[in-house]
Design a protein around this motif. Structure first.
Motif, short mmCIF file in Angstrom:
data_model
loop_
_atom_site.label_atom_id
_atom_site.label_comp_id
_atom_site.label_asym_id
_atom_site.label_seq_id
_atom_site.Cartn_x
_atom_site.Cartn_y
_atom_site.Cartn_z
N UNK A 181 12.48 1.45 -4.08
CA UNK A 181 11.85 0.46 -4.93
C UNK A 181 12.50 -0.89 -4.64
N UNK A 182 11.68 -1.92 -4.56
CA UNK A 182 12.17 -3.25 -4.20
C UNK A 182 12.30 -4.13 -5.44
N UNK A 183 12.94 -5.27 -5.26
CA UNK A 183 13.08 -6.24 -6.35
C UNK A 183 11.69 -6.70 -6.82
N UNK A 184 10.78 -6.92 -5.86
CA UNK A 184 9.43 -7.34 -6.24
C UNK A 184 8.73 -6.28 -7.08
N UNK A 185 8.94 -5.03 -6.76
CA UNK A 185 8.32 -3.96 -7.53
C UNK A 185 8.93 -3.86 -8.93
N UNK A 186 10.24 -4.09 -9.05
CA UNK A 186 10.87 -4.11 -10.37
C UNK A 186 10.36 -5.29 -11.19
N UNK B 84 0.31 -0.83 -1.43
CA UNK B 84 -0.53 -0.88 -2.63
C UNK B 84 -0.43 0.39 -3.45
N UNK B 85 -0.16 1.52 -2.80
CA UNK B 85 -0.03 2.77 -3.55
C UNK B 85 1.15 2.70 -4.51
N UNK B 86 2.27 2.14 -4.05
CA UNK B 86 3.43 2.04 -4.94
C UNK B 86 3.12 1.17 -6.15
N UNK B 87 2.41 0.08 -5.93
CA UNK B 87 2.04 -0.79 -7.05
C UNK B 87 1.07 -0.08 -7.99
N UNK C 296 -6.57 10.93 -11.63
CA UNK C 296 -7.44 11.43 -10.56
C UNK C 296 -7.64 10.34 -9.51
N UNK C 297 -7.87 9.11 -9.97
CA UNK C 297 -7.99 7.98 -9.04
C UNK C 297 -6.71 7.76 -8.26
N UNK C 298 -5.58 7.92 -8.92
CA UNK C 298 -4.28 7.78 -8.26
C UNK C 298 -4.08 8.87 -7.21
N UNK C 299 -4.52 10.07 -7.52
CA UNK C 299 -4.44 11.17 -6.55
C UNK C 299 -5.27 10.88 -5.30
N UNK C 300 -6.46 10.35 -5.51
CA UNK C 300 -7.31 9.96 -4.36
C UNK C 300 -6.61 8.87 -3.55
N UNK C 301 -6.02 7.89 -4.22
CA UNK C 301 -5.28 6.84 -3.54
C UNK C 301 -4.11 7.43 -2.76
N UNK C 302 -3.43 8.43 -3.34
CA UNK C 302 -2.31 9.08 -2.65
C UNK C 302 -2.77 9.77 -1.37
N UNK C 303 -3.93 10.39 -1.42
CA UNK C 303 -4.46 11.06 -0.21
C UNK C 303 -4.69 10.02 0.89
N UNK C 304 -5.29 8.89 0.54
CA UNK C 304 -5.49 7.83 1.53
C UNK C 304 -4.16 7.25 1.99
N UNK C 305 -3.20 7.13 1.09
CA UNK C 305 -1.86 6.66 1.42
C UNK C 305 -1.21 7.57 2.46
N UNK D 230 2.56 -8.18 -4.89
CA UNK D 230 2.38 -7.25 -3.78
C UNK D 230 2.34 -7.95 -2.44
N UNK D 231 1.72 -9.12 -2.41
CA UNK D 231 1.67 -9.90 -1.17
C UNK D 231 3.07 -10.33 -0.75
N UNK D 232 3.88 -10.78 -1.74
CA UNK D 232 5.26 -11.16 -1.44
C UNK D 232 6.05 -9.95 -0.96
N UNK D 233 5.81 -8.80 -1.57
CA UNK D 233 6.51 -7.58 -1.17
C UNK D 233 6.13 -7.17 0.25
N UNK D 234 4.85 -7.33 0.57
CA UNK D 234 4.38 -6.97 1.91
C UNK D 234 4.95 -7.90 2.97
N UNK D 235 5.14 -9.17 2.63
CA UNK D 235 5.74 -10.11 3.57
C UNK D 235 7.20 -9.76 3.84
N UNK D 236 7.90 -9.28 2.82
CA UNK D 236 9.30 -8.89 2.98
C UNK D 236 9.44 -7.55 3.69
N UNK D 237 8.57 -6.62 3.36
CA UNK D 237 8.62 -5.27 3.92
C UNK D 237 7.21 -4.88 4.36
#
Length: 139
Positions: A4-9, A70-73, A112-121, A57-64
């Motif tokens: 987990x990153x600072x941006x996610x916290x 997006x799944x983590x968010x 259920x939507x999160x599970x579908x997102x996890x499969x794509x992740x 999320x955009x700032x987090x993606x620029x750092x990492x």
């Protein structure tokens, strides 16, 4: 890779505050039986959540630049929302027009939507090397 990153916290803290404000407004508006403003509040809440996730999320993606952060968010949003909502009911701050069953149904359908997102992740991770998209490494 960091779990987990600072941006996610920062995002988790921000959405916890937004969710508390949403719950407070929702309960008060429902007690006043102002159902039109409930929809307005829900729309404003959704837009603020999206903007928060997009900007942070955009700032987090620029750092990492890991594939599909997006799944983590999405997961953080789900956990924080359900946790805040459950605590709201446990402390009995809810309106007489709100039912815990609604939170549980929301958690199930969103889960259920999160599970579908996890499969794509997971599929996206297959096309990555150490979390970074192969096309970004070999361009």
């Amino acid at each position: 890779m960091k779990t987990i990153t600072i941006n996610q916290l920062t995002f988790a803290t921000l959405i916890a505050i937004l969710t508390l404000a949403f719950r407070f407004g929702l309960s008060n508006l429902l007690d006043q039986r102002d159902f039109l403003l409930v929809w307005v509040l829900a729309a404003v809440y959704a837009v603020l959540m999206f903007i928060s996730g997009y900007v942070i999320g955009k700032k987090d993606h620029e750092s990492f630049p890991y594939a599909d952060i997006g799944f983590k968010f999405h997961l953080i949003t789900y956990v924080v929302f359900v946790l805040v909502s459950e605590i709201w009911y446990l402390l009995e701050y809810n309106s007489v027009y709100e039912y815990i069953k609604t939170v549980h149904h929301t958690a199930i359908f969103w889960g259920i939507g999160l599970l579908v997102h996890y499969i794509f992740f997971r599929r996206t991770r297959r096309n990555a090397i150490k979390g970074i998209d192969k096309s970004e490494i070999f361009d």
